[in-house]
Design a protein around this motif. Structure first.
Motif, PDB file in Angstrom:
ATOM      1  N   SER A  43       0.842  -1.198   0.000  1.00  0.00           N
ATOM      2  CA  SER A  43       0.000   0.000   0.000  1.00  0.00           C
ATOM      3  C   SER A  43       0.878   1.249   0.000  1.00  0.00           C
ATOM      4  O   SER A  43       2.064   1.198   0.331  1.00  0.00           O
ATOM      5  N   ALA A  44       0.268   2.363  -0.343  1.00  0.00           N
ATOM      6  CA  ALA A  44       0.973   3.643  -0.275  1.00  0.00           C
ATOM      7  C   ALA A  44       1.416   3.909   1.162  1.00  0.00           C
ATOM      8  O   ALA A  44       2.490   4.480   1.401  1.00  0.00           O
ATOM      9  N   GLY A  45       0.621   3.479   2.134  1.00  0.00           N
ATOM     10  CA  GLY A  45       0.955   3.659   3.546  1.00  0.00           C
ATOM     11  C   GLY A  45       2.156   2.841   3.977  1.00  0.00           C
ATOM     12  O   GLY A  45       2.723   3.076   5.035  1.00  0.00           O
ATOM     13  N   THR A  46       2.546   1.868   3.175  1.00  0.00           N
ATOM     14  CA  THR A  46       3.750   1.086   3.447  1.00  0.00           C
ATOM     15  C   THR A  46       4.959   1.729   2.781  1.00  0.00           C
ATOM     16  O   THR A  46       6.038   1.806   3.370  1.00  0.00           O
ATOM     17  N   ILE A  47       4.784   2.219   1.559  1.00  0.00           N
ATOM     18  CA  ILE A  47       5.908   2.712   0.758  1.00  0.00           C
ATOM     19  C   ILE A  47       6.334   4.138   1.131  1.00  0.00           C
ATOM     20  O   ILE A  47       7.513   4.400   1.366  1.00  0.00           O
ATOM     21  N   TYR A  48       5.394   5.065   1.182  1.00  0.00           N
ATOM     22  CA  TYR A  48       5.774   6.469   1.353  1.00  0.00           C
ATOM     23  C   TYR A  48       6.473   6.777   2.680  1.00  0.00           C
ATOM     24  O   TYR A  48       7.437   7.547   2.691  1.00  0.00           O
ATOM     25  N   PRO A  49       6.067   6.186   3.797  1.00  0.00           N
ATOM     26  CA  PRO A  49       6.833   6.457   5.028  1.00  0.00           C
ATOM     27  C   PRO A  49       8.283   5.963   4.933  1.00  0.00           C
ATOM     28  O   PRO A  49       9.196   6.600   5.450  1.00  0.00           O
ATOM     29  N   ARG A  50       8.495   4.840   4.262  1.00  0.00           N
ATOM     30  CA  ARG A  50       9.865   4.339   4.107  1.00  0.00           C
ATOM     31  C   ARG A  50      10.679   5.250   3.184  1.00  0.00           C
ATOM     32  O   ARG A  50      11.859   5.486   3.422  1.00  0.00           O
ATOM     33  N   LEU A  51      10.032   5.760   2.138  1.00  0.00           N
ATOM     34  CA  LEU A  51      10.733   6.701   1.258  1.00  0.00           C
ATOM     35  C   LEU A  51      11.094   7.979   2.017  1.00  0.00           C
ATOM     36  O   LEU A  51      12.200   8.518   1.840  1.00  0.00           O
ATOM     37  N   ALA A  52      10.180   8.452   2.865  1.00  0.00           N
ATOM     38  CA  ALA A  52      10.457   9.659   3.662  1.00  0.00           C
ATOM     39  C   ALA A  52      11.639   9.416   4.598  1.00  0.00           C
ATOM     40  O   ALA A  52      12.510  10.282   4.759  1.00  0.00           O
ATOM     41  N   LYS A  53      11.697   8.231   5.195  1.00  0.00           N
ATOM     42  CA  LYS A  53      12.813   7.905   6.100  1.00  0.00           C
ATOM     43  C   LYS A  53      14.120   7.816   5.320  1.00  0.00           C
ATOM     44  O   LYS A  53      15.158   8.320   5.772  1.00  0.00           O
ATOM     45  N   LEU A  54      14.075   7.197   4.150  1.00  0.00           N
ATOM     46  CA  LEU A  54      15.270   7.127   3.311  1.00  0.00           C
ATOM     47  C   LEU A  54      15.737   8.526   2.911  1.00  0.00           C
ATOM     48  O   LEU A  54      16.941   8.798   2.861  1.00  0.00           O
ATOM     49  N   GLU A  55      14.788   9.408   2.649  1.00  0.00           N
ATOM     50  CA  GLU A  55      15.137  10.788   2.309  1.00  0.00           C
ATOM     51  C   GLU A  55      15.759  11.486   3.520  1.00  0.00           C
ATOM     52  O   GLU A  55      16.778  12.178   3.396  1.00  0.00           O
ATOM     53  N   ASP A  56      15.167  11.308   4.709  1.00  0.00           N
ATOM     54  CA  ASP A  56      15.723  11.908   5.934  1.00  0.00           C
ATOM     55  C   ASP A  56      17.155  11.442   6.188  1.00  0.00           C
ATOM     56  O   ASP A  56      17.979  12.191   6.706  1.00  0.00           O
ATOM     57  N   GLU A  57      17.439  10.201   5.826  1.00  0.00           N
ATOM     58  CA  GLU A  57      18.782   9.642   6.027  1.00  0.00           C
ATOM     59  C   GLU A  57      19.739  10.023   4.911  1.00  0.00           C
ATOM     60  O   GLU A  57      20.917   9.646   4.936  1.00  0.00           O
ATOM     61  N   GLY A  58      19.249  10.755   3.893  1.00  0.00           N
ATOM     62  CA  GLY A  58      20.100  11.191   2.797  1.00  0.00           C
ATOM     63  C   GLY A  58      20.403  10.106   1.783  1.00  0.00           C
ATOM     64  O   GLY A  58      21.330  10.238   0.981  1.00  0.00           O
TER      65      GLY A  58
END
Length: 196
Positions: A43-58
């Motif tokens: 689901s989008a609720g599975t993917i987008y939070p992980r992408l946001a975390k990956l972005e936060d980690e650079g």
């Protein structure tokens, strides 16, 4: 449904997909669904939070492309992916196991639905009142025809499912199958009840 990814594996797998090419969220969801042959679609609720975390980690960056947000892997993301490259083979192996497990669950659900339908037909036969003497042979023949039709349906559907399992089976399709089989069972019971 059984878990698909082990702890932290989806995160690494997303980096792997982004290494292939930049993608927006829906493309990542679709790429994962394709890898699972349609048996799993996050689901989008599975993917987008992980992408946001990956972005936060650079490890990834995002850019706007019209109304879409496109994610790309960074040099830091490539470095992490390279340092954990050995884990990807294990993840691929786990994914193959997950696809097989999901396909088995789907097959089991279809088998259970068919057994239930056969049991309902047998029960309806027992509950039906005794037909007039002249139509007993017709009833027996109709019952044999029903048994043959059910057996042929089950065999053909199992063959179709086995062929499709390599490409993937949408769990929603199996849900619809169960609903339709339950509806057919209900219609048969109602019809048999009217004839009593």
């Amino acid at each position: 449904m059984s878990p698909v990814f082990g702890h932290g594996h989806l995160r690494l797998y997303l980096l792997n997909l982004l290494e292939e090419s930049p993608k927006h969220g829906y493309e990542l969801i679709q790429a994962l669904a394709d890898r699972f042959g349609g048996t799993y679609s996050p689901s989008a609720g599975t993917i987008y939070p992980r992408l946001a975390k990956l972005e936060d980690e650079g490890l990834v960056t995002k850019t706007a492309d019209g109304r879409k947000t496109v994610y790309s892997i960074t040099d830091a993301g490539r470095a992490e992916l390279e340092s954990r490259r050995g884990e990807l083979a294990d993840i691929e192996s786990d994914l193959s196991d997950s696809v097989r497990r999901l396909a088995d669950e789907v097959r089991s659900g279809v088998d259970q639905a068919m057994k239930s339908l056969k049991a309902e037909l047998a029960s309806a036969k027992r509950e039906a009142r005794t037909p007039p003497a002249g139509s007993r042979a017709e009833s027996a023949e109709a019952l044999r025809d029903a048994d043959v039709a059910l057996t042929e349906f089950r065999q053909q559907l199992r063959t179709d499912l086995r062929k499709a399992s390599a490409k993937g089976i949408d769990p929603a399709l199996i849900g619809r199958l169960r609903e339709r089989l339950a509806q057919v069972r209900l219609e048969v019971r109602e019809e048999l009840g009217r004839r009593q």
